[in-house]
Design an enzyme around this catalytic site. Structure first.
Site, mmCIF file in Angstrom:
data_model
loop_
_atom_site.group_PDB
_atom_site.id
_atom_site.type_symbol
_atom_site.label_atom_id
_atom_site.label_comp_id
_atom_site.label_asym_id
_atom_site.label_seq_id
_atom_site.Cartn_x
_atom_site.Cartn_y
_atom_site.Cartn_z
ATOM 1 N N HIS B 236 8.808 -11.577 37.049
ATOM 2 C CA HIS B 236 9.643 -10.558 37.475
ATOM 3 C C HIS B 236 10.617 -10.119 36.106
ATOM 4 C CE1 HIS B 236 12.400 -13.747 39.700
ATOM 5 N NE2 HIS B 236 11.845 -13.982 38.610
ATOM 6 N N ASN B 237 10.970 -8.900 36.083
ATOM 7 C CA ASN B 237 11.877 -8.718 34.995
ATOM 8 C C ASN B 237 11.371 -8.842 33.514
ATOM 9 O OD1 ASN B 237 13.993 -9.097 37.474
ATOM 10 N ND2 ASN B 237 14.510 -7.637 36.091
#
Lengths: 340, 340, 340
Positions: B236-237
């Site tokens: 994520h990210n």
């Protein structure tokens, strides 16, 4: 399901010591079995046999003084496997084509197939006799699936790929995804079309979430009897021999030739364009970066003979002691020099 | 499908030595090609050209004395890729929406799309012109798929995620699964909702069984032109630049910033919250645990400059010899000390 | 969605410094937040708080001189997680059974379930109250799914497997694929039937493209509260404790017992038939090949205490210097010997 020990003996062969009338209701592991079940024991677990609650134990050699019945066979694992099939809870599989399945033009279905709900089979595909295809599995255009195959849910077999007979593919696996081929022109990666296919031999088993790429041209090949565990990657144009074992998370780059009876333990990786001979064994996590002769037992990264790897692994750990030692020697030399 | 060599020359450019009237029926690898096919040769395989059965060979420089026709071009791989497209067997794709597909409310479909059987598209999703979606692919609520995309079977694009134009996603891949985010309170791991999305740029290709997580907040981003092989994990990210290459089984933890033109060879792993500069190359199995400046060539675990890694790898192997040597030196010192 | 800072303070607890009437429209990361959003800061990112555009920052301790409102709580991550749930865009999930879903005989559905399009549930399966099953997910014969579960698209839960309550499974994951079990007889690998199942506890989350094998006999078990990231492999008969964390691409061979609260960082691998105690932590890429006592922090391959690993890693790098040094010492010894 129940069988008398005498019936079990007839089924798997071997010699029974104990009461042939004892009724067996199931098969289970040595330490898990109940007193109405049969189990097996092989080294290094033989000493646990005495504490097993099983009614009977399959062994290669009799163990004196055991309270349980003993069934002595040449290969306890094999006999146990046979009994697992006998006692396995059967899964109900409806033969025929479920009305929600979608079949393209000119699909050829063998006899006694099971095409479950929500299967899609594209034009010109061929499905062999007795083959079972679970829901959400996609068979691409002109793909050929052999007889007695078992394809679990959400498998993809892409166009023009071929499976032999008795192939098992677990959920989420892909046969024939595009190989990772690009030509970099002016810093941009242009796709090289992958126009070949993937050909899977007879009696191959492919675990869950495996990816086997199709060839750029020609075929990616997996030989008869090879077994592949979960999450394995085989690159485009790999040619894998017969009766190999690929343990979970192994990754083989493209254009690797692998001989017969080769074992890759878990998380092994191989660079591309290599030749790996017959009967090689690669310890877990080996990183193969050059050709490997037949009958090698390799380990480490870069891969090298297992003994050599053990030695160099041990080496790193000796260095702190050596540093101390060397300081000591230097001191002694300096003293000798001063007293010269 | 057949083309005269003269037609092929017009198609890919370059200079032909040989009979332009020879008819070519296919493209194939150097060692696999038949005598009615064209192939290519580049270093280190040039010496195999003489034995190729191909009718014609695409080369960067003429090889004197070859019996085959030679087509000399600036980039043989690129020319070969072009011909692969030309000769590729076409797959028949019916345009339109199959009646078994299930579309939610307010779905916007571009022109000339192919929505195959058993596709599900949730409310408010947008599908661009000419995009092809194979069976069992799920497009989540308000997701946006660009033009000319190709989504193979069993792909999941979760809600609110976005794909650019000309994106290819192979079977079993997921865009926008929840990031692995938990807060541990009193020994229990409570889920941190992952309310961001994942945004995939133009011309990205994603292999089979890849997992790209959505962001906790904001977006996980994959830049234009980046190519991702099978079984890769992006956390994520992550913010990935343009024209990167992720070879099979690479895993990048969350919140990693990757520049442009970065290559991760197979099975590389990266810790989270790092910055990796433009044009870096990571050898297979590198383990990245700190920031990496642009233009680095790294290897090993922990990751370090490739040359340094080679040196320390060699180090471990020298230790057994050093141990012997040191024992010898100590003996000589002891002798000197005794004779002092 | 908007909330006043005073309302947020009531919601998450803590002490507010700043204007309670400020309206907050979203939650975002420290460096991404806009001036109508709330964020949080924890070490080592506290120094970035001063530059955040957020209207308010959740902190564990007040930072003097910040221009933003400050909300001081015991655990900023936990408070932030709570707010993420509150502000999360809701996904519209229609309750009931979509007409394209195919349910076998004797399927038991709880109240308020959502069985989306193209789901297949085999005979005798049980689905608990409020459970949501996305398209293309297959629930096998007699499988039991608990209450409040969330199964994303293309999940497979094979026959006789069981999930507890509040289990989340992301796309492409498989629970209960066959274990990798073969008996080799005369060079051929015969399948050992895998007649056990897999049992997943309450509050377990399983990432995308995970493979969890069923047991040969008995059960593969994942304990309550354990969280599993993408592309993880768990072998047959693994027994995993409670509240463990498996980061992406971890692979655990069969018959491994793992205690409670054990953390496996990314790409860790474990050999089979091992016991791993409670509260162990394994650094990324650790290769576990023998039992590990409780409370260990291990790294490297073969796995060893983290400090020891650091020391031996450093060792290899010192060798080139030691080689030089040793050459120098030898020269000095030779000189001493010559002058004896």
């Amino acid at each position: 399901m129940k069988l008398k020990l005498s019936e079990i003996t007839r089924l798997v062969g071997g010699e029974l010591t104990g009461d042939g009338d004892i009724e067996i209701y199931g098969v289970n592991a040595l330490t898990e079995a109940n007193n109405d079940e049969i189990t097996f024991a092989v080294p290094p677990h033989l000493e646990k046999a005495v504490d097993s609650k099983a009614a009977a134990i399959i062994l290669a050699q009799a163990i004196p003084g055991l309270s349980q019945a003993q069934l002595i066979v040449a290969n306890p694992r094999e006999a146990f496997g046979k009994l697992l099939s006998v006692f396995a809870p059967t899964v109900h599989i409806a033969r025929g084509v479920h009305p929600s399945a979608v079949l393209g033009d000119n699909v050829v279905l063998g006899e006694n197939v099971a095409i479950m709900p929500h299967v899609v089979i594209a034009n010109d595909a061929v499905i062999g006799d007795n083959t079972v295809i679970y829901p959400f599995t996609y068979i691409g255009e002109a793909a050929v699936i052999g007889k007695d195959c078992l394809l679990y849910p959400s498998v993809t077999v892409r166009e023009h790929c071929r499976l032999g007979d008795r192939v098992i593919i677990h959920s989420g696996s892909i046969v024939g995804s595009d190989g990772f081929g690009f030509v970099t022109v002016g810093g941009k990666h242009r796709k090289v079309p992958q126009v070949g296919n993937a050909v899977i031999g007879d009696d191959v088993e492919i675990g869950a979430n495996v990816a086997i790429d199709r060839a750029t041209t020609g075929s990616t090949i997996v030989g008869n009897g090879t077994k592949i565990d979960n999450l394995v990657h085989l690159g485009h144009n790999d040619v894998i021999g017969e009766n190999c074992l690929f343990v979970a998370q192994v990754g083989i780059s493209g254009s690797v030739n692998v001989g017969n009876n080769v074992t890759f333990a878990g998380q092994v990786g191989s660079a591309g364009h290599l030749n790996i001979g017959d009967n090689c064994v690669f310890a877990a996590r080996t990183g193969i970066i050059s050709d490997v002769p037949a009958n090698s037992f390799y380990a480490g990264f870069p891969a090298r003979p297992h003994k050599e790897w053990l030695r160099s692994e041990a080496g790193g750990r000796k260095v702190p002691d050596m540093v101390k030692k060397m300081r000591d020697l230097e001191k002694r030399i300096a003293e000798l020099e001063a007293n010269r």
